[in-house]
Write a protein that holds these residues in place. Structure first.
Motif, short mmCIF file in Angstrom:
data_model
loop_
_atom_site.label_atom_id
_atom_site.label_comp_id
_atom_site.label_asym_id
_atom_site.label_seq_id
_atom_site.Cartn_x
_atom_site.Cartn_y
_atom_site.Cartn_z
N PHE A 1 1.16 -1.05 -0.28
CA PHE A 1 -0.15 0.53 -0.34
C PHE A 1 1.12 1.34 0.10
O PHE A 1 0.43 2.69 0.41
N GLY A 2 2.43 1.39 -0.31
CA GLY A 2 3.26 1.98 0.01
C GLY A 2 3.29 3.31 1.41
O GLY A 2 2.81 4.04 1.05
N ARG A 3 3.22 2.98 2.58
CA ARG A 3 2.74 3.08 3.49
C ARG A 3 4.27 3.05 4.18
O ARG A 3 4.96 2.23 4.18
N GLY A 4 3.96 3.81 5.39
CA GLY A 4 5.26 3.60 6.77
C GLY A 4 6.70 3.75 5.27
O GLY A 4 6.70 4.80 4.29
N GLU A 5 7.27 3.10 6.08
CA GLU A 5 9.63 3.33 5.33
C GLU A 5 8.45 3.48 3.52
O GLU A 5 10.06 2.85 3.24
N TYR A 6 7.86 2.65 3.18
CA TYR A 6 7.98 2.30 1.94
C TYR A 6 7.20 3.35 0.70
O TYR A 6 6.43 2.88 0.37
N SER A 7 6.87 4.44 2.04
CA SER A 7 6.24 5.54 0.78
C SER A 7 6.37 5.80 -0.12
O SER A 7 5.62 6.22 -1.65
N GLU A 8 7.72 5.70 -0.33
CA GLU A 8 7.85 6.67 -1.59
C GLU A 8 8.11 5.28 -2.64
O GLU A 8 8.92 3.81 -3.22
N VAL A 9 7.28 4.88 -3.52
CA VAL A 9 6.64 4.56 -4.15
C VAL A 9 7.28 3.67 -5.78
O VAL A 9 7.99 2.53 -5.89
#
Lengths: 148, 732
Positions: free
Chosen positions: A49-57
């Motif tokens: 979902f591109g959240r938290g630490e993975y927000s940089e899609v």
């Protein structure tokens, strides 16, 4: 850009050893793949979902195959599966349950949540390798993949 | 001519005979004998001077004069006749006269002899008078009388006879009329008449009854007697007995009716005269066990039990009409309680007493049965475990049993007369109660589980059973079902717990199969890789891979040990004891002093903590596990602090272990107690710790839960244990 003939796999596996086994097996069978490994359900969902630490899609590409263990810390595999299949933009991603126990109840529930496949990790090394080969070939070569 | 020598004799004869003799010449007497002179009462001189007809009664003197003269004239005259003479004294007397012509000195004369027939005459008159009075008697006789001659011809019938038959004297005299009309209603009349005549001939007497049809058709009953008279005539006397026959018939009918009635009666009926049974009906026969023939003629005391004889006697003597109880003595010697009602009355001129005797044994049995049942009911009412209330048809309380008082606290004085519903039924159940009452009012028993209110307002779960009593209210039974309800709740709880256990068991087997397979997959997988690498002469990853295998085996060993431990907890518990939590906590902290000081953690134990009851070793494990967790998840806090304290609960003791460490997000707070569940895969241990802790606490009937404001906010684990059973509390 991603190679179209390559599997972008999101491997959701809390057991480091198993993750290593899977990755090495894929490598050994010369399956062209890129594996993103997360160790719990929450991480997996954050990634997808591109959240938290993975927000940089851009840095975290959407996988075209998800290998999902069921027993996971925090959010278990079925919980992750349910959320994937309920999400409009994620539900088309083939999601293969790859777990170490063959519980009928789990199989039923997994398919109920629209799992694309249910695989049990073989104990035998050779069989493990063969499964990985078949899995890679199938999803890379046989199956028309909706995610490009 | 008379011989001269016979003359004196003749004279002597004339002078001494009872026959009156006279000689008449002309109008005078020429000779008169002494008997005539004496009977006439006249002297001779008077007689000789009289005319001869003067001695006759004036009624006959003319007759005498004419005949006397005619005879002297030589005329043919009756020689012999009867004549009434009249004496000088006026006395008249009958005389039979015979006269004969003679001649004296050539001149006609008459010699007359006469004898006194006065006595005969008197007898004749008497006879006539008798005959007349007999006639009169017959004519007026109320008994029909007839005289029949030996030839069978009816000579005479009296007016009563005519009146009775309605036929004329001539008709009634005809035997044909008799045979065809008068006796027409007697079919065997010829035979009867034959027998009648035969009997009459043989015995001179015959009697019997006949049915006589009058001329007008009416049937009458007659008694007839006939007597054969010495001269062969038959005297017949008949009198009408129709009234008696009718009366007798009525009497017979009434007797038959009485008999039928008395036979139909269920009561024994005894009619007695002077204490002797003269009549008994079938019911009496059955009651006393004698046959009817045996009963009749028996002294009533024979079938009266000795103890009842006095009362029976006195009732009979006094002629009382009141009913009274006595005891009958049956023929077989058994006694039957009876009720007797007697009555004395005159029957056919006899003073008799009729008694109706009712068998009371059935009633006695019924009374005894009623008594027994009411006693039973009473016993039931007072001893049943159900509260029972008796209500009248308008729902007012009449009576309650002791259990009612125990259950609802109301005494009978408090609730008698009150409306049941107002006393017991909670406001919200009025409708249901009214429905039940309406059902019982219509005669239907009904029962349902409900709730009723005690005097203090407390609600009690009860089974309400309403039982109608025919036409007179109803009973309500209240069965206390609170214990059952509790038991049901307990069972429900146990079912829940069992289900939880089952689920846990499922989780357990799943976990075991998954978690034990997991290291095996690692071991086999990497062994395979090792072999491959060795074949290819690659050595770079060898050491690391072998290490993975060793770790996996170690993990497996750990898992197996933990499983063993877990299974032990389920089965093996040390005996319970009372111990102070305070001291236990200090011991555990002492045990963990190494890791605590390593993390530079501060541990504070509340100074006062209650005693608890349980398996001390296991409780120590709980505290140790929770402390270890607190130490393990210290997070990044610079001043780690762990506090152990207590709180009070009902019948149980609550404890908590609070830390200011990494904390747990709300969504994971349940999951952490699962078997082999770990939030962080990188941490040590198999994830069995909290599952174990939970298991131990639950085995002690306690509860365990965690509270945490979230990640980094620290967490508090709470658990409860049963309080110590003795009074030692608050130990240091």
């Amino acid at each position: 850009m991603m190679d179209e003939s390559m599997l972008n796999i999101l491997l959701v596996e809390d057991n480091e050893d198993h993750a290593e086994l899977i990755m090495r097996s894929l490598e050994e069978q010369q399956i062209k793949s890129h594996v993103i490994h997360v160790t719990d359900g929450e991480q997996a969902l954050n990634y997808l979902f591109g959240r938290g630490e993975y927000s940089e899609v851009e840095k975290y590409p959407r996988p075209n195959l998800i290998l999902l263990d069921l027993r996971l810390p925090k959010v278990d595999g079925l919980g992750v599966l349910k959320e994937i299949k309920q999400a409009e933009e994620l539900k088309i991603i083939p999601t293969v349950v790859l777990t170490s126990s063959e519980s009928e109840n789990d199989i039923y529930r997994a398919y109920n949540y629209y799992a694309n496949s249910f695989l049990v990790k073989p104990m035998d090394f050779q069989q493990f390798n063969e499964l990985m080969l078949k899995l890679g070939r199938y999803w890379l070569k046989c199956n028309a993949n909706p995610v490009r | 001519m008379i011989e001269n020598n016979l003359l004196p004799l003749m004279i002597e004869l004339n002078e001494n005979t009872d026959i009156m003799i006279a000689v008449i010449r002309g109008s005078k007497f020429a000779y008169i004998n002494p008997t005539l002179q004496k009977n006439s009462g006249y002297s001779l001189e008077e007689l000789y001077s009289m005319n001869f007809w003067d001695i006759a009664h004036p009624d006959y003197s003319d007759l005498l004069r004419q005949r006397g003269w005619a005879r002297q004239r030589g005329e043919e005259v009756q020689d012999s006749y009867e004549l009434l003479l009249l004496g000088k004294q006026g006395n008249s007397f009958w005389a039979h006269i015979k006269a004969k012509n003679i001649s004296i000195e050539g001149e006609p004369a008459v010699i007359v002899s006469a004898f006194d027939i006065n006595e005969r005459k008197a007898m004749e008159v008497d006879l006539l008078r008798q005959k007349e009075s007999l006639q009169l008697m017959l004519e007026n006789n109320p008994v029909a009388t007839a005289l029949v001659n030996p030839e069978g011809k009816t000579l005479y019938v009296n007016p009563r006879f005519i009146k009775y038959t309605g036929y004329s004297r001539e008709e009634v005299s005809s035997s044909l009329v008799w045979e065809e009309k008068v006796l027409a209603d007697m079919p065997k009349r010829r035979e009867i008449m034959k027998a009648w005549n035969r009997n009459l001939k043989e015995t001179g007497y015959s009697k019997g009854k006949i049915v006589l049809r009058r001329r007008d058709g009416e049937r009458r009953f007659f008694n007839i007697h006939s007597v054969a008279l010495p001269d062969g005539h038959i005297l017949l006397a008949a009198w009408d007995i129709s009234e008696q026959v009718e009366a007798r018939k009525i009497l017979q009918e009434s007797e038959a009716r009485f008999k039928a009635l008395s036979e139909a009666s269920f009561e024994g009926i005894i009619i007695s005269e002077n204490g002797i049974c003269i009549e008994a009906n079938q019911a009496a026969v059955e009651l006393f066990g004698y046959s009817r023939e045996e009963l009749i003629g028996l002294d009533v005391m024979s079938f009266t039990a000795p103890e009842a004889r006095e009362i029976v006697k006195s009732q009979m003597m006094s002629g009382s009409k009141d009913s009274y109880e006595a005891v009958a003595l049956r023929q077989d010697g058994s006694r039957v309680p009876v009720e007797i009602q007697g009555r004395s009355f005159i029957y056919q001129d006899r003073e008799v007493r009729a008694a109706a005797i009712r068998d009371l044994s059935e009633r006695r049995r019924a009374e005894e049965e009623i008594y027994r049942q009411s006693t039973n009911l009473q016993a039931l009412f007072y001893n049943t475990l159900d509260a029972v209330v008796l209500c009248d048809p308008v729902h007012r309380i009449l009576d309650i049993n002791p259990r009612f008082f125990e259950l609802f606290d109301y005494t009978i004085e408090e609730c008698r007369g009150s409306i049941l519903e107002e006393v017991l039924v909670p406001e919200e159940l009025k409708e249901e109660s009214a429905f039940m009452s309406s059902m019982v009012s219509s005669g239907q028993a009904n029962s349902r589980e409900s709730v009723r209110k005690k005097k203090n307002g407390e609600l009690l779960p009860v089974l309400v059973t309403m039982i109608p009593i025919a036409n007179s209210g109803y009973y309500v039974l209240y069965t206390n079902i609170s214990e059952r309800k509790e038991a049901e709740a307990t069972i429900q709880q146990q079912i829940k717990e069992l289900e939880a256990k089952n689920a846990e068991m499922e989780r357990f087997t799943y976990t075991v199969s998954h978690d034990l397979r997991s290291p095996l997959i690692t071991i086999k997988g990497f062994s395979g890789l090792l072999l491959q690498d060795l074949e290819k002469g690659k050595t770079a990853r060898l050491q690391k891979d072998i290490q993975r295998i060793i770790n996996a085996s170690g993990k497996m060993e750990e898992l197996l040990e933990d499983l063993l431990e877990l299974s032990r907890i389920g089965r093996i518990l040390n005996p319970y004891s009372n111990f102070p939590m305070n001291r236990l906590c200090h011991e555990v902290v002492e045990l963990l002093s190494g890791p605590i000081s390593q993390k530079k953690a501060e541990v504070v134990i509340a100074p006062y903590m209650p005693w608890v009851q349980g398996d001390r070793r296991r409780i120590a494990e709980v505290v140790q596990n929770l402390l270890e967790n607190a130490i393990k998840f210290m997070g990044t806090n610079d001043h780690p602090r762990i506090e152990i304290g207590c709180f009070s609960g009902e019948g149980e003791c609550g404890f908590f272990i609070n830390d200011n460490g990494s904390g747990i997000e709300a969504k994971y707070q349940e999951k952490i107690f699962g078997l082999f569940d770990k939030l962080d895969q990188s941490t040590e241990g198999t994830g069995i710790g909290l599952a174990l802790v939970k298991r131990i606490i639950e085995l002690h009937q306690g509860r365990i839960w965690v509270e945490s404001a979230g990640a980094g906010q620290g967490s508090t684990f709470y658990f409860t244990l049963p309080a110590a059973t003795d009074s030692k509390k608050g130990d240091k």
